[in-house]
Design a protein around this motif. Structure first.
Motif, PDB file in Angstrom:
ATOM      1  N   ALA A  98      79.477  30.090  31.778  1.00 20.26           N
ATOM      2  CA  ALA A  98      80.415  29.261  31.018  1.00 20.26           C
ATOM      3  C   ALA A  98      81.698  30.030  30.714  1.00 20.26           C
ATOM      4  CB  ALA A  98      79.754  28.791  29.724  1.00 20.26           C
ATOM      5  N   TYR A  99      81.562  31.292  30.353  1.00 19.70           N
ATOM      6  CA  TYR A  99      82.713  32.158  30.072  1.00 19.70           C
ATOM      7  C   TYR A  99      83.592  32.309  31.306  1.00 19.70           C
ATOM      8  CZ  TYR A  99      84.963  36.607  28.650  1.00 19.70           C
ATOM      9  OH  TYR A  99      85.851  37.612  28.343  1.00 19.70           O
ATOM     10  N   ALA A 100      82.968  32.548  32.454  1.00 14.99           N
ATOM     11  CA  ALA A 100      83.731  32.637  33.701  1.00 14.99           C
ATOM     12  C   ALA A 100      84.424  31.313  34.000  1.00 14.99           C
ATOM     13  CB  ALA A 100      82.815  33.031  34.850  1.00 14.99           C
ATOM     14  N   GLY A 101      83.755  30.201  33.716  1.00  9.32           N
ATOM     15  CA  GLY A 101      84.363  28.893  33.939  1.00  9.32           C
ATOM     16  C   GLY A 101      85.594  28.678  33.094  1.00  9.32           C
ATOM     17  N   THR A 102      85.582  29.159  31.852  1.00  8.26           N
ATOM     18  CA  THR A 102      86.774  28.999  31.006  1.00  8.26           C
ATOM     19  C   THR A 102      87.945  29.816  31.553  1.00  8.26           C
ATOM     20  OG1 THR A 102      86.073  30.813  29.549  1.00  8.26           O
ATOM     21  CG2 THR A 102      85.361  28.587  28.967  1.00  8.26           C
ATOM     22  N   ALA A 103      87.651  31.013  32.092  1.00  7.45           N
ATOM     23  CA  ALA A 103      88.725  31.816  32.685  1.00  7.45           C
ATOM     24  C   ALA A 103      89.305  31.124  33.909  1.00  7.45           C
ATOM     25  CB  ALA A 103      88.199  33.202  33.040  1.00  7.45           C
ATOM     26  N   VAL A 104      88.438  30.551  34.749  1.00  4.27           N
ATOM     27  CA  VAL A 104      88.913  29.816  35.929  1.00  4.27           C
ATOM     28  C   VAL A 104      89.741  28.608  35.489  1.00  4.27           C
ATOM     29  CG1 VAL A 104      88.191  28.472  37.937  1.00  4.27           C
ATOM     30  CG2 VAL A 104      86.998  30.589  37.363  1.00  4.27           C
ATOM     31  N   GLY A 105      89.262  27.896  34.463  1.00  4.23           N
ATOM     32  CA  GLY A 105      90.013  26.741  33.972  1.00  4.23           C
ATOM     33  C   GLY A 105      91.384  27.129  33.443  1.00  4.23           C
ATOM     34  N   GLY A 106      91.467  28.258  32.746  1.00  3.46           N
ATOM     35  CA  GLY A 106      92.763  28.718  32.271  1.00  3.46           C
ATOM     36  C   GLY A 106      93.701  29.091  33.399  1.00  3.46           C
ATOM     37  N   ALA A 107      93.156  29.695  34.469  1.00  2.62           N
ATOM     38  CA  ALA A 107      93.991  30.063  35.606  1.00  2.62           C
ATOM     39  C   ALA A 107      94.517  28.842  36.353  1.00  2.62           C
ATOM     40  CB  ALA A 107      93.212  30.960  36.565  1.00  2.62           C
ATOM     41  N   LEU A 108      93.757  27.762  36.353  1.00  8.25           N
ATOM     42  CA  LEU A 108      94.176  26.552  37.079  1.00  8.25           C
ATOM     43  C   LEU A 108      94.928  25.568  36.196  1.00  8.25           C
ATOM     44  CD1 LEU A 108      90.940  25.856  39.189  1.00  8.25           C
ATOM     45  CD2 LEU A 108      93.036  27.013  39.908  1.00  8.25           C
ATOM     46  N   ALA A 109      95.094  25.882  34.908  1.00  7.61           N
ATOM     47  CA  ALA A 109      95.769  24.954  33.991  1.00  7.61           C
ATOM     48  C   ALA A 109      97.245  24.834  34.346  1.00  7.61           C
ATOM     49  CB  ALA A 109      95.605  25.428  32.552  1.00  7.61           C
ATOM     50  N   GLY A 110      97.712  23.603  34.400  1.00  9.12           N
ATOM     51  CA  GLY A 110      99.119  23.369  34.691  1.00  9.12           C
ATOM     52  C   GLY A 110      99.950  23.014  33.479  1.00  9.12           C
ATOM     53  N   ASP A 111      99.317  22.939  32.309  1.00  9.25           N
ATOM     54  CA  ASP A 111     100.049  22.643  31.077  1.00  9.25           C
ATOM     55  C   ASP A 111      99.506  23.527  29.970  1.00  9.25           C
ATOM     56  OD1 ASP A 111      98.118  20.932  29.185  1.00  9.25           O
ATOM     57  OD2 ASP A 111      97.765  20.341  31.259  1.00  9.25           O
ATOM     58  N   LEU A 112     100.299  23.696  28.923  1.00 13.64           N
ATOM     59  CA  LEU A 112      99.958  24.617  27.845  1.00 13.64           C
ATOM     60  C   LEU A 112      98.804  24.129  26.987  1.00 13.64           C
ATOM     61  CD1 LEU A 112     103.575  25.626  26.767  1.00 13.64           C
ATOM     62  CD2 LEU A 112     101.893  27.076  27.930  1.00 13.64           C
ATOM     63  N   LEU A 113      98.631  22.818  26.863  1.00 11.90           N
ATOM     64  CA  LEU A 113      97.532  22.309  26.054  1.00 11.90           C
ATOM     65  C   LEU A 113      96.187  22.573  26.733  1.00 11.90           C
ATOM     66  CD1 LEU A 113      96.693  20.863  23.505  1.00 11.90           C
ATOM     67  CD2 LEU A 113      96.971  18.679  24.692  1.00 11.90           C
TER      68      LEU A 113
END
Length: 560
Positions: A98-113
């Motif tokens: 889950a922790y790794a998934g949050t890092a991946v999600g942050g790297a792929l985020a296209g907006d600040l929210l």
């Protein structure tokens, strides 16, 4: 569009539902692999957007920079998952994914929210890896860690709100330092990236996590912060000097530190400094160098933490004063640790040489002589404390009589996988360079560069040998070295205790007489008779004098 981040997070929820055995291990290993396949099946330029309350959100955006970091996070997730296969604690295994998934999600985020959501989830999930130690020390360390992560997220959210209020929207692209919102975002990122004076949470909490937990903490939180810097603040002049300070000051702490996992924590700050300096230099070479070194660090720092975790598992300690001679009973771990040490020290044919040289080249092309010399000093320092000290005091030095089994098979497999990547990046750097966000023409293996690096490493090793042989090297002692955490662990509690003791005393010694005076004054002014002095009619010239005195007092205070 399905995100690899959601795949890991949702898949992690199913890990505790499966009893131990092949099925659970298969799920744990398949999730990072499936995430990698899903990531690379998404074409570059892919994005998914929708409107919410008049603001455009882009939960998934794939470009060269985000793909590089997401790939690094998924590879690190696979390595850590293999390393954790022997655990019976399914909660730790699930939290790692889950922790790794949050890092991946942050790297792929296209907006600040979206970035904020994954930013906070990363802090919350990773705290469980510290609490998993199930001791009073780990509980308190986990709480301090969580507070630091939440403050970082609040700064990010406040900066985002100010940017929206100023009409910039939520798009996560280049931010710069153009307003208070950008400054708040940079402060939040700086806290998570362990900027100087904001770094104590890292060295305070990482060594308190479990054997597997510390390995899992090393590649994700701080590297996500580096990604945000590379995306939002490339070319920011201030970051050059922040990075330089980060590379230099941990060296002195690492030399005197006895806990070898804490030595690696200081070494992590040192390596983050190179990345931050590369982002500050900016341009294609600077950003490429910072990004490449971040991904390489995810691997070789994990390898070093894995080796120390194996030592801790088998001996029950990672204190340099208590270790030595382990090469006799843990030869494979010894060799794998030395590969990690060679990588972080930037030996030719190892990953650190291929990535750190990009940053040094970027600094050199900008003709920043002082910065280049300080980074060169820091390079020698990291070889001194991470390249030599870690393997020397753990596996060689004085034989303490430990005769223990080798690390479990899954740990050795994970370390071998990381070692292969370290050597692969160092031997064939051009293949790795093709993944970087900017195209460039750079060859690390030139005769001057290789010779200069070997000279640096040779002189650093000679200095270490001389200091040890002459007895001038700081001995490994059982001690506690206070850092910036002394402010909130010692000074603030001591100040609060002093205040709680002083206030009742002041209430008794000063409050009671003041209360009597106030009562007497009240009786004089309000409860006195009409003929009382205070409420009696005053002459005009007396009131004028009082007005002059009051006005003079106000002017005097304004002047002061």
């Amino acid at each position: 569009m399905t995100s690899p981040a959601l795949l890991l997070i949702l898949g992690a929820a199913g890990v505790p539902l499966l009893r131990g055995g092949r099925l659970r291990q298969a799920l744990i290993l398949s999730l990072p692999v499936a995430g990698l396949v899903m990531l690379w099946l998404l074409p570059e330029g892919t994005s998914a957007s929708f409107a919410l309350f008049g603001l455009e959100l882009t939960p998934v955006r794939v470009d060269a920079l985000s793909r590089l970091f997401a790939t690094g996070f998924l590879v690190a997730a696979l390595l850590t998952s293999v390393y954790a296969l022997h655990l019976r604690d399914s909660l730790q295994q699930a939290v790692i994914l889950a922790y790794a998934g949050t890092a991946v999600g942050g790297a792929l985020a296209g907006d600040l929210l979206t970035l904020f959501v994954f930013w906070e989830l990363a802090g919350l999930s990773s705290a469980f890896l510290i609490w998993a130690g199930r001791t009073e020390r780990s509980y308190r360390a986990g709480m301090r860690y969580l507070v630091a992560q939440l403050i970082s997220g609040l700064l990010l959210l406040a900066g985002t709100a100010l940017r929206v209020q100023e009409g910039h929207g939520l798009e996560f692209s280049y931010l710069g330092l153009n307003g208070p919102g950008d400054a708040l975002i940079l402060a939040g990122v700086g806290l998570k990236c362990a900027f100087p004076l904001l770094h104590a949470w890292l060295t305070d909490t990482y060594p308190e996590a479990t054997v597997v937990g510390t390995v899992a903490l090393s590649p994700f939180t701080t590297k996500l912060a580096v990604y945000v810097l590379a995306r939002g603040f490339p070319g920011t002049e201030m970051l050059i000097w922040v990075g330089v300070v980060m590379t230099v000051f941990p060296i002195f702490y690492a030399v005197i530190e006895n806990d070898l996992r804490r030595v690696l924590a200081y070494s992590m700050i040192n390596q983050l400094g190179f990345m931050v300096a590369g982002v500050g230099i900016g341009g294609a070479l600077g950003v490429n160098g910072a990004s490449a070194h971040a991904v390489a660090d995810m691997v070789f720092k994990s390898l070093l933490f894995m080796a120390m975790g194996a030592v801790l598992l088998r001996t029950g300690t990672v204190k340099g004063s208590e270790l030595g001679g382990l090469y006799k009973s843990m030869p494979q771990t010894t060799v794998l640790c030395m590969i990690g040490a060679a990588s972080i020290s930037a030996f030719p044919l190892f990953s650190g040489f291929a990535t750190k040289s990009l940053i040094m080249e970027a600094v050199g092309q900008e003709h920043r002589t002082v910065v280049w010399l300080l980074l060169l000093f820091a390079s020698a320092g990291v070889f001194h404390h991470a390249g030599i000290k870690i393997p020397y005091f753990a596996f060689f030095a004085h034989d303490r009589g430990f005769r223990v089994p080798e690390a479990p098979l899954n740990m050795r497999v994970a370390m071998t996988m990381a070692a292969v990547l370290c050597v692969g990046i160092g031997v064939a750097p051009n293949l790795f360079y093709e993944l970087l966000p900017h195209t460039m023409d750079y060859a690390p293996y030139t005769a001057p560069h290789v010779i200069n690096q070997l000279q640096l490493l040779l002189l650093a090793s000679m200095a270490f040998t001389l200091l040890v042989r002459t007895g001038l090297y700081p001995p490994e002692l059982r001690s506690v070295n206070l850092d910036a955490d002394a402010v909130y662990r010692r000074a603030l509690p001591a100040g609060w205790n002093a205040l709680t003791r002083t206030v009742p005393r002041l209430r008794r010694t000063v409050g009671t007489p003041l209360g009597h005076c106030a009562t007497a004054l009240w009786d004089t002014t309000v409860r006195s008779s009409v003929n009382g002095r205070v409420i009696a009619p005053w002459s005009t010239h007396s009131m004028v004098w009082w007005a002059v005195l009051l006005l003079g007092g106000v002017l005097l205070l304004a002047l002061l």
